[in-house]
Scaffold this motif. Structure first.
Motif: not given
Length: 657
Positions: A120-121, A223-230, A337-338, A340-349
């Motif tokens: 989703r991010l 109304e709209d869906v866009r790519e995350n700006r990163g 955008l990073q 999955f492995e790079e942000v996995k720990e942060d997302l878990e928190g």
């Protein structure tokens, strides 16, 4: 708190427990007849072998000294009774709560939620909504009524009626009257989880079916869906203002930032200007460079939007104002955008702190129900049911006058934890002040009892973590000793260094040569990239013109040719040019990098010893280090340490194999 974590990390290096290796348990040494054993020493040594950077600490004789020193400190802490300190006990309790959180997670469910959040991010959704308020524990009849109302309004939207007008008319979100239900763009973690799910699973341009959250039912129009700006990396030049900045002073800041902006347009280097003029102390020395950030990371949306609007590396904004001051922002780099492995720990928190945590908690509770059987005494449950009446709904229900008849087992967990009926009655009493309000009573009490049982089940599991997980018990012991040593350091070293005025002054007097000002100047520094302009500035200064007059004469037709700084500077300040000789008066024109300078030296200040007040912070820090370095020797005099050298020789042979 960061300092505490660092110090605890140091103490844990010598206190951590490891279960990787077993050894014959013999007394290695004693402190005031208290024995310390070989198995602990061997475990600690092996665990920390790869952590220490100083090879001398790997030497077993040196390590034994470190270990004895650690135990001396622990003994000293207990001697002072620090283990009874309420603050220490609270800290320990809080840490256990934090540590235990990982043991209350259902890994499979957590992993699924983390992966979903990452997906989703990648996107940002623009949506509007209409809210129909509903209590979380509303009756089935009320729930159906509100749901049908949401269905009815959704049908109007699907029939082509304007969603914004429908929001104004029907939404019970008070802000809808002004914003027509508009929420702007958002990504994962910005809304409550059920709402987020509704938004991300509804196709662009469509209206969702009613979505239930803790607030009620929502219908959501995507109304709209866009790519995350990163992420983005920028540099900035900042002139700081505060809430107390007057209009007059703010106008001066605006004028100064426009002068700097003009110099940028004239081709001067952004980084050099940031070093000279930016008031952001953190980034100025780095040419204004900030750490990379993403949408929503900063406290200023205006700053973020201005930064993300820049297209190419090297582009910079016009001066703009935020609540924090005036800024010019330069784009350094836009980041993808990073992985999955790079942000996995942060997302878990983040998942653990988000509404998603309730999904994990429910899954974990179901597992515990299978692990620990629960049994309810039906007679006591019926008795509790008769003790509750409708005054609960007005928060006026009172506990029975006598607890004796309810002081019997209502719930048994795992055949060894007995919970009294009175405990449940007290739980009900608390809930009436803002908890579940489901009606009627024969529906309310079962809801409350299920919540009560789930809480007690999780409490039982939590209390038994040390028995269930040896590694948890080990880490808790580490932290227990670490906190104790922190409090000891605070009492014996840090506070003493601050409060021992005589000792501090004696230390300062014994180390005067370490606290000195270098040679300084009180001066006005004028700079420009144009040598001829600086030569003109020098002539004007020679004629007795002040700085304001020099700027007025040389900065003409909207062009900033010169800019100045004034104050007291170290003669070796890296932002100043190098002069062969510093003396009062007006210097020759000197060059450094792309800039030419002329300096009006008002006063030359010689090297001198700093007064204690001028360097107190550094002296206190140095005195603390001195006290710590002599501390162990003092403790060895206070406590009797006896080492069993024969046993230690056997340990060395074992570890050196």
């Amino acid at each position: 708190m960061k300092l505490k974590k660092v110090l605890l990390g140091i103490s844990l290096c010598v206190s951590a427990l490891s279960f990787a290796q077993q050894t014959k348990k013999e007394v290695l040494f004693t402190v005031n007849e208290n024995p310390y054993y070989t198995d602990e020493f061997v475990r600690v040594y092996n665990k920390n072998l790869d952590l220490v950077k100083d090879d001398s600490q790997k030497d077993l004789d040196n390590y034994l000294n470190l270990f004895i020193g650690y135990k001396l400190k622990v003994n000293r802490a207990y001697e002072l009774g620090l283990q009874d300190n309420k603050k220490y006990q609270l800290e320990l309790k809080n840490y256990r709560q934090q540590l235990s959180k990982n043991y209350h997670l259902d890994k499979e469910v957590t992993d699924e939620l983390v992966e979903e959040a990452y997906n989703r991010l990648q996107k940002e959704v623009k949506a509007a909504h209409i809210l129909f308020l509903l209590d979380e524990n509303a009756s089935p009849a009320d729930t159906l009524r509100v749901y049908n109302k949401a269905i009815e309004v959704r049908a109007k939207a699907l029939a082509g009626e304007d969603f914004g007008k429908l929001a104004q008319q029907y939404s019970e979100d008070k802000s809808a009257k002004e914003n027509n239900g508009e929420l702007g763009y958002f990504s994962a973690f910005r809304m409550v989880y059920p709402f987020e799910t509704g938004a991300f699973t509804t196709p662009k341009g469509e209206v969702s079916k009613p979505v239930r959250s803790r607030f009620g039912y929502h219908i959501i129009k995507v109304e709209d869906v866009r790519e995350n700006r990163g992420d983005i990396t920028v540099a900035h030049i900042m002139l700081i203002k505060s809430k107390d900045t007057s209009d007059e002073d703010n106008a001066k800041l605006k004028n100064r930032i426009e002068e700097i902006y003009q110099k940028l347009k004239q081709g001067e280097d952004f980084g050099e200007l940031a070093k000279q003029f930016s008031q952001d102390g953190y980034s100025a020395s780095k040419g204004g460079l900030l750490e990379k950030f993403s949408s929503g990371s900063l406290s200023s949306e205006e700053f973020e939007n201005r930064a993300f609007a820049l297209k190419k590396s090297g582009d910079y904004t016009e001066p703009f104002e935020t609540e924090y001051g005036w800024h010019i922002v330069k784009l350094v780099k836009k980041h993808q955008l990073q992985s999955f492995e790079e942000v996995k720990e942060d997302l878990e928190g983040r998942v653990a702190k988000d509404d998603r945590s309730s999904v994990i908690a429910e899954a974990m509770t179901e597992k515990l129900k299978k692990k620990y059987p629960m049994d309810t005494d039906k007679k006591m449950y019926s008795k509790v049911l008769t003790a509750v009446n409708d005054s609960y709904y007005t928060a006026s229900w009172k506990l029975p006058e006598s607890a004796d008849s309810f002081n019997k087992t209502l719930l048994t967990i795992n055949n060894d934890e007995e919970i009294k009926a009175w405990d449940f009655l007290e739980y009900i009493n608390k809930e009436q002040k803002g908890g579940v309000k489901a009606k009627p009573l024969n529906r309310l009490v079962p809801i409350l009892y299920e919540k009560f049982c789930n809480e007690k089940l999780n409490e039982y599991y939590d209390k038994n973590l040390e028995n269930e997980f040896p590694e948890f018990a080990g880490v808790m012991q580490e932290y227990k000793d670490g906190l104790l040593l922190f409090d000891l350091m605070e009492k014996e070293i840090w506070d003493k260094a601050k409060q021992d005025t005589i000792g501090l002054k004696n230390y300062y007097n014994a180390h005067l040569n370490e606290y000195r000002w270098g040679k300084r100047v009180d001066a006005e520094v004028i700079s420009s990239t144009d040598k001829k302009i600086i030569e003109k500035a020098r002539k004007l200064l020679k004629k007795g013109k002040d700085i304001a007059s020099v700027k007025e004469e040389l900065n003409t037709n909207g062009k900033i040719n010169v800019i100045e700084r004034s104050g007291v500077f170290a003669q070796d300040d890296e932002m100043l040019p190098v002069l062969d000789k510093w003396e009062t008066g007006i210097s020759d024109v000197v060059n450094k990098g792309d800039y030419y300078y002329v300096i009006n030296v008002n006063k030359v200040l010689p090297a001198a010893t700093k007064s204690l007040d001028e360097c107190r912070g550094r002296v206190v820090n140095d005195y603390q280090q001195y006290l710590e370095s002599t501390w162990i020797d003092t403790l060895k005099k206070e406590f009797t340490v006896k080492v069993n050298n024969d046993v230690f020789e056997k340990v060395k042979k074992q570890l050196n194999r």
